[in-house]
Design an enzyme around this catalytic site. Structure first.
Site, PDB file in Angstrom:
ATOM      1  N   TRP A 188      28.052  47.509  50.816  1.00  0.00           N
ATOM      2  CA  TRP A 188      28.388  48.376  49.691  1.00  0.00           C
ATOM      3  C   TRP A 188      27.449  49.582  49.742  1.00  0.00           C
ATOM      4  CZ3 TRP A 188      25.166  49.875  45.538  1.00  0.00           C
ATOM      5  CH2 TRP A 188      25.784  50.786  44.662  1.00  0.00           C
ATOM      6  N   GLU A 229      32.928  46.716  50.480  1.00  0.00           N
ATOM      7  CA  GLU A 229      33.141  46.718  49.022  1.00  0.00           C
ATOM      8  C   GLU A 229      33.319  48.127  48.473  1.00  0.00           C
ATOM      9  OE1 GLU A 229      29.829  45.096  46.845  1.00  0.00           O
ATOM     10  OE2 GLU A 229      30.906  45.102  44.944  1.00  0.00           O
ATOM     11  N   LYS A 231      34.532  50.896  45.267  1.00  0.00           N
ATOM     12  CA  LYS A 231      34.174  51.060  43.861  1.00  0.00           C
ATOM     13  C   LYS A 231      34.870  52.299  43.319  1.00  0.00           C
ATOM     14  CE  LYS A 231      29.941  51.057  41.097  1.00  0.00           C
ATOM     15  NZ  LYS A 231      28.518  50.720  41.109  1.00  0.00           N
ATOM     16  N   ASP A 262      35.306  43.562  43.569  1.00  0.00           N
ATOM     17  CA  ASP A 262      34.351  43.341  42.479  1.00  0.00           C
ATOM     18  C   ASP A 262      35.099  43.604  41.172  1.00  0.00           C
ATOM     19  OD1 ASP A 262      32.399  44.044  40.424  1.00  0.00           O
ATOM     20  OD2 ASP A 262      30.884  44.057  41.999  1.00  0.00           O
ATOM     21  N   HIS A 265      34.754  47.006  39.397  1.00  0.00           N
ATOM     22  CA  HIS A 265      34.874  48.242  40.168  1.00  0.00           C
ATOM     23  C   HIS A 265      36.213  48.946  40.058  1.00  0.00           C
ATOM     24  CE1 HIS A 265      31.261  47.510  43.056  1.00  0.00           C
ATOM     25  NE2 HIS A 265      30.955  47.377  41.782  1.00  0.00           N
ATOM     26  N   HIS A 289      33.483  39.560  44.100  1.00  0.00           N
ATOM     27  CA  HIS A 289      32.248  39.754  43.352  1.00  0.00           C
ATOM     28  C   HIS A 289      32.644  39.558  41.902  1.00  0.00           C
ATOM     29  CE1 HIS A 289      29.091  41.998  45.956  1.00  0.00           C
ATOM     30  NE2 HIS A 289      29.372  40.794  46.395  1.00  0.00           N
ATOM     31  N   ASP A 297      31.269  49.448  34.592  1.00  0.00           N
ATOM     32  CA  ASP A 297      30.772  48.434  35.530  1.00  0.00           C
ATOM     33  C   ASP A 297      29.370  48.008  35.110  1.00  0.00           C
ATOM     34  OD1 ASP A 297      30.508  46.857  37.822  1.00  0.00           O
ATOM     35  OD2 ASP A 297      29.660  48.512  38.972  1.00  0.00           O
ATOM     36  N   ASP A 299      28.049  45.062  34.696  1.00  0.00           N
ATOM     37  CA  ASP A 299      27.489  43.856  35.312  1.00  0.00           C
ATOM     38  C   ASP A 299      26.935  42.865  34.296  1.00  0.00           C
ATOM     39  OD1 ASP A 299      27.753  44.208  38.321  1.00  0.00           O
ATOM     40  OD2 ASP A 299      26.862  46.122  37.760  1.00  0.00           O
ATOM     41  N   ASP A 329      28.256  38.570  40.847  1.00  0.00           N
ATOM     42  CA  ASP A 329      27.535  39.845  40.939  1.00  0.00           C
ATOM     43  C   ASP A 329      27.350  40.453  39.552  1.00  0.00           C
ATOM     44  OD1 ASP A 329      26.337  42.192  41.664  1.00  0.00           O
ATOM     45  OD2 ASP A 329      28.136  43.124  42.506  1.00  0.00           O
TER      46      ASP A 329
HETATM   47  C1  RNT Z   1      27.416  47.719  43.064  1.00  0.00           C
HETATM   48  C2  RNT Z   1      28.044  46.603  43.805  1.00  0.00           C
HETATM   49  C3  RNT Z   1      27.119  45.786  44.657  1.00  0.00           C
HETATM   50  C4  RNT Z   1      25.808  45.486  43.985  1.00  0.00           C
HETATM   51  C5  RNT Z   1      24.942  44.492  44.720  1.00  0.00           C
HETATM   52  C6  RNT Z   1      23.533  44.507  44.231  1.00  0.00           C
HETATM   53  O1  RNT Z   1      28.231  48.296  42.136  1.00  0.00           O
HETATM   54  O2  RNT Z   1      28.737  45.782  42.920  1.00  0.00           O
HETATM   55  O3  RNT Z   1      27.772  44.648  45.066  1.00  0.00           O
HETATM   56  O4  RNT Z   1      25.984  45.016  42.690  1.00  0.00           O
HETATM   57  O5  RNT Z   1      25.044  44.678  46.063  1.00  0.00           O
HETATM   58 ZN    ZN Z   2      29.619  44.013  43.747  1.00  0.00          ZN
END
Ligand code: RNT
Ligand code: ZN
Length: 423
Positions: A188, A229, A231, A262, A265, A289, A297, A299, A329
């Site tokens: 990523w 990955e 986004k 993810d 994302h 993820h 995003d 998290d 994640d």
């Molecule tokens: C970032 C991505 C990525 C990170 C990690 C730490 O938006 O989701 O996967 O969260 O690699």
């Molecule tokens: Zn991620």
């Protein structure tokens, strides 16, 4: 808390109810026990890593909160993880980032990282029977400060990160070979523009070429599997992200690598649940993820949401368990970090269990015969099935606390270990 006998009796009643729908609850539990989630090491220290460079978290990532007791060393992080794994039913993997290398106090350039810098992680994983996954770290670093890494116009910067990713794949292969289970190495990058660019094409051409260079060497898929990955946007890259979803979907499909989806994302109303059955036709596998975006995003810790249930249902309904790798994640620094792992992992496993308990044959039959009324009625009734009794029994059988009983150990560990750590 209910006694073991009560949990068993409740399970037997629940099993009966499920069998009336043609669902074998014993089999669902057997299948659930075989699923390994990949826990993300970075929840344990707010995506800090152990380079001790003093660099702030970069790449538009943000861990907010200052709950006491974050892991400051690899040994502390492993001890915290051991505590979390004790509270999660089943046997699970660990997902490491390159910046969690152990270089014996010497600064080692990320482009020069070697398998030996992760041997302590491998020894630990062997002993505890965890598979390992990996990620090159292309953020929180002076060479990522411009906001561009693999798609930078600067040849030196690009070459540096290409080397880092090549080194990372070798570390991934070492994990896979040492542990007898393939490592998923996920790339990523944070690259993008805050404001509207003029040239959207050139960074993507550079990224595509850089990835081709990184992946040029074939690695035995029994040891390492590559994933990419995408986004939608990141903080500081709101107007353009080089590695967008379309970019990586095309890349993964054409190069035969895994696509990482993810859940944070995409546009807030978009769900990755609907994407799985589409992309799985064209890519060899997917890395999930599992995250929870709140407005963006952000998290947040994964919880038992409709979205999580929908994603897990798709994994099971599509029979993708062998090709879909499930990683977590998120990073929340405002609560006990061990609880963050445990709550998220248990939520994901519960959602997988709910999916494994679906009367699939019945629902398919209703759908194919266009009885959408009965489909709706049954899907609604399923929400009231004695699912919790099956989950509790699973926890009991797997030797982990039932219900929120896991908080006892977390509180004790917080008092005895976490609060004794300095700032
Ligand atoms: C970032 C991505 C990525 C990170 C990690 C730490 O938006 O989701 O996967 O969260 O690699
Ligand atoms: Zn991620």
């Amino acid at each position: 808390m209910p006694r073991d006998g009560q949990i068993e009796s409740a399970y037997l009643l629940a099993r009966e109810r499920y069998s009336e729908l043609g669902v074998d609850a014993d089999l669902a539990l057997e299948r659930l026990a075989g699923i390994s989630l990949s826990l993300h090491c970075w929840q344990g220290d707010d995506v800090g890593g152990f380079e001790n460079s003093g660099a702030a978290l970069g790449g538009g990532l943000a861990a907010t909160g200052n709950y006491p007791g974050k892991a400051r060393t690899p040994a502390e992080l492993r001890s915290d993880l051991d505590t979390a794994y004790r509270l999660i039913p089943g046997s699970h993997r660990l997902n490491l980032h390159a910046m969690y290398a152990e270089t014996g106090g010497r600064a080692v350039d990320r482009s020069r990282l070697l398998p030996e810098h992760f041997s302590a992680w491998v020894d630990w994983a062997k002993e505890k029977r965890h598979g390992l996954d990996f990620n090159p770290s292309l953020f929180s670093h002076p060479r990522a400060a411009s906001g561009f890494t693999l798609s930078s116009y600067d040849d030196g910067i690009r070459a540096y990160w290409i080397e880092h990713c090549i080194a990372s794949r070798k570390i991934g292969a070492y994990f896979g070979q040492s542990l007898g289970t393939p490592c998923v190495t996920n790339i990523w990058i944070p690259d993008g523009y805050k404001d509207t660019p003029f040239d959207r094409k050139s960074p993507r051409v550079l990224l595509c070429n850089a990835l081709d260079e990184i992946l040029a060497e074939k690695i035995d898929p029994r040891h390492n599997l590559d994933a990419v990955e995408g986004k939608l946007f990141g903080i500081g890259a709101e107007s353009y992200t080089t590695g967008s979803h379309e970019f990586y979907l095309g890349y993964a499909a054409s190069r035969g690598v895994l696509l990482t989806l993810d859940s944070g994302h995409f546009h807030p109303t978009e769900t990755i649940a609907d994407k799985l059955s589409a992309v799985m036709l064209f890519v060899p596998g997917v890395l999930l993820h599992v995250s929870r975006g709140v407005r963006w995003d952000s998290d947040h810790v994964v919880t038992y949401t409709d979205d999580l249930q929908a994603v897990c249902a798709e994994v099971v309904r599509g029979d993708y368990l062998s090709r879909v790798h499930i990683g977590l994640d998120y990073f929340d620094a405002s609560i006990n970090r061990i609880a963050a792992w445990v709550v998220g992992a248990r939520a994901a496993l519960r959602a997988l269990l709910a999916a494994l308990l679906e009367p699939a044959a019945l629902l398919r039959e209703l759908e194919r015969s266009q009885d959408y009324t009965a489909r709706l009625a049954l899907l609604e009734e399923l929400k009231g099935m004695p699912f919790a009794a099956v989950w509790d029994y699973h926890c009991l059988k797997q030797g982990v606390p039932v219900g929120a009983g896991y908080m006892d150990l977390i509180r004790a560990y917080e008092k005895d270990v976490l609060l004794k750590r300095g700032g």
